[in-house]
Design a protein around this motif. Structure first.
Motif, short mmCIF file in Angstrom:
data_model
loop_
_atom_site.label_atom_id
_atom_site.label_comp_id
_atom_site.label_asym_id
_atom_site.label_seq_id
_atom_site.Cartn_x
_atom_site.Cartn_y
_atom_site.Cartn_z
N ALA A 54 0.83 -1.21 0.00
CA ALA A 54 0.00 0.00 0.00
C ALA A 54 0.87 1.26 0.00
O ALA A 54 0.56 2.23 -0.70
CB ALA A 54 -0.93 0.00 1.21
N GLU A 55 1.94 1.25 0.77
CA GLU A 55 2.84 2.41 0.79
C GLU A 55 3.51 2.60 -0.56
O GLU A 55 3.67 3.72 -1.05
CB GLU A 55 3.90 2.24 1.89
CG GLU A 55 3.35 2.37 3.28
CD GLU A 55 2.87 3.78 3.61
OE1 GLU A 55 3.44 4.76 3.09
OE2 GLU A 55 1.91 3.89 4.39
N ARG A 56 3.91 1.49 -1.17
CA ARG A 56 4.54 1.56 -2.49
C ARG A 56 3.55 2.11 -3.52
O ARG A 56 3.91 2.96 -4.34
CB ARG A 56 5.00 0.16 -2.89
CG ARG A 56 6.15 0.16 -3.85
CD ARG A 56 6.63 -1.23 -4.16
NE ARG A 56 7.34 -1.81 -3.02
CZ ARG A 56 7.48 -3.10 -2.80
NH1 ARG A 56 6.97 -3.97 -3.63
NH2 ARG A 56 8.14 -3.53 -1.76
N GLN A 57 2.31 1.63 -3.48
CA GLN A 57 1.29 2.10 -4.41
C GLN A 57 1.01 3.58 -4.19
O GLN A 57 0.81 4.33 -5.15
CB GLN A 57 0.01 1.29 -4.24
CG GLN A 57 0.10 -0.10 -4.78
CD GLN A 57 -1.14 -0.93 -4.48
OE1 GLN A 57 -1.89 -0.64 -3.54
NE2 GLN A 57 -1.35 -1.98 -5.26
N GLN A 58 0.98 4.01 -2.95
CA GLN A 58 0.73 5.42 -2.66
C GLN A 58 1.83 6.29 -3.25
O GLN A 58 1.56 7.35 -3.79
CB GLN A 58 0.62 5.64 -1.14
CG GLN A 58 0.22 7.04 -0.77
CD GLN A 58 -1.15 7.43 -1.31
OE1 GLN A 58 -2.06 6.62 -1.34
NE2 GLN A 58 -1.29 8.65 -1.76
N VAL A 98 3.63 5.60 -5.91
CA VAL A 98 3.45 5.61 -7.36
C VAL A 98 2.32 6.56 -7.74
O VAL A 98 2.44 7.33 -8.70
CB VAL A 98 3.18 4.18 -7.89
CG1 VAL A 98 2.73 4.21 -9.34
CG2 VAL A 98 4.42 3.32 -7.74
N LEU A 99 1.23 6.52 -7.00
CA LEU A 99 0.10 7.41 -7.29
C LEU A 99 0.47 8.87 -7.09
O LEU A 99 0.07 9.73 -7.87
CB LEU A 99 -1.10 7.04 -6.42
CG LEU A 99 -1.77 5.70 -6.74
CD1 LEU A 99 -2.85 5.39 -5.71
CD2 LEU A 99 -2.35 5.71 -8.14
N THR A 100 1.23 9.16 -6.07
CA THR A 100 1.68 10.52 -5.82
C THR A 100 2.57 11.01 -6.95
O THR A 100 2.42 12.13 -7.44
CB THR A 100 2.43 10.61 -4.48
OG1 THR A 100 1.55 10.18 -3.44
CG2 THR A 100 2.90 12.02 -4.20
N ASN A 142 1.89 14.08 -9.59
CA ASN A 142 2.84 15.17 -9.80
C ASN A 142 3.17 15.33 -11.28
O ASN A 142 3.26 16.45 -11.79
CB ASN A 142 4.12 14.93 -9.00
CG ASN A 142 3.91 15.05 -7.51
OD1 ASN A 142 2.93 15.64 -7.05
ND2 ASN A 142 4.82 14.49 -6.74
N GLN A 143 3.35 14.22 -11.96
CA GLN A 143 3.64 14.28 -13.39
C GLN A 143 2.47 14.86 -14.17
O GLN A 143 2.65 15.65 -15.09
CB GLN A 143 3.98 12.89 -13.93
CG GLN A 143 5.32 12.37 -13.47
CD GLN A 143 5.59 10.95 -13.93
OE1 GLN A 143 4.71 10.28 -14.46
NE2 GLN A 143 6.81 10.48 -13.69
N LEU A 144 1.27 14.50 -13.78
CA LEU A 144 0.07 15.03 -14.43
C LEU A 144 -0.03 16.54 -14.22
O LEU A 144 -0.33 17.29 -15.14
CB LEU A 144 -1.17 14.33 -13.90
CG LEU A 144 -2.51 14.76 -14.50
CD1 LEU A 144 -2.54 14.45 -15.99
CD2 LEU A 144 -3.66 14.08 -13.80
#
Length: 96
Positions: free
Chosen positions: A76-80, A82-84, A88-90
């Motif tokens: 879950a921390e890893r996924q968070q 990646v989502l963050t 940021n890229q978006l």
């Protein structure tokens, strides 16, 4: 002791029992809250910072559940992360 006597061994948590499941979840939540406070992602890397909640967690939960919950926390921390990063890229793309 014998066939009909009680044993001095501690009994393993019974995942089929509603109370045991709730106790496990509560212990897990307390331990993970402590890990969050210590800013530790991977359970077991906290040293002695969360010793008491960890002991209770390991006492109240079945070993297979502990392994599952610990893996889920790291995932879950890893996924968070990646989502963050994707967010940021978006945001940077929209600025251009």
């Amino acid at each position: 002791m014998g066939w009909f006597g009680s044993s001095d061994k501690p009994t393993a948590p019974d995942p089929a029992s509603r109370q045991d499941r709730q106790r496990c979840w509560d212990s897990r939540d307390a331990y993970f809250t402590c890990l969050d406070g210590a800013q530790v992602v991977k359970p077991g890397d906290e040293g002695s910072a969360c010793a008491a909640p960890k002991v209770q967690y390991e006492k109240d939960c079945a070993r297979s559940w502990i392994e599952y919950f610990n893996k889920r926390r790291v995932l879950a921390e890893r996924q968070q992360g990646v989502l963050t990063q994707a967010g940021n890229q978006l945001a940077q793309t929209k600025k251009q």
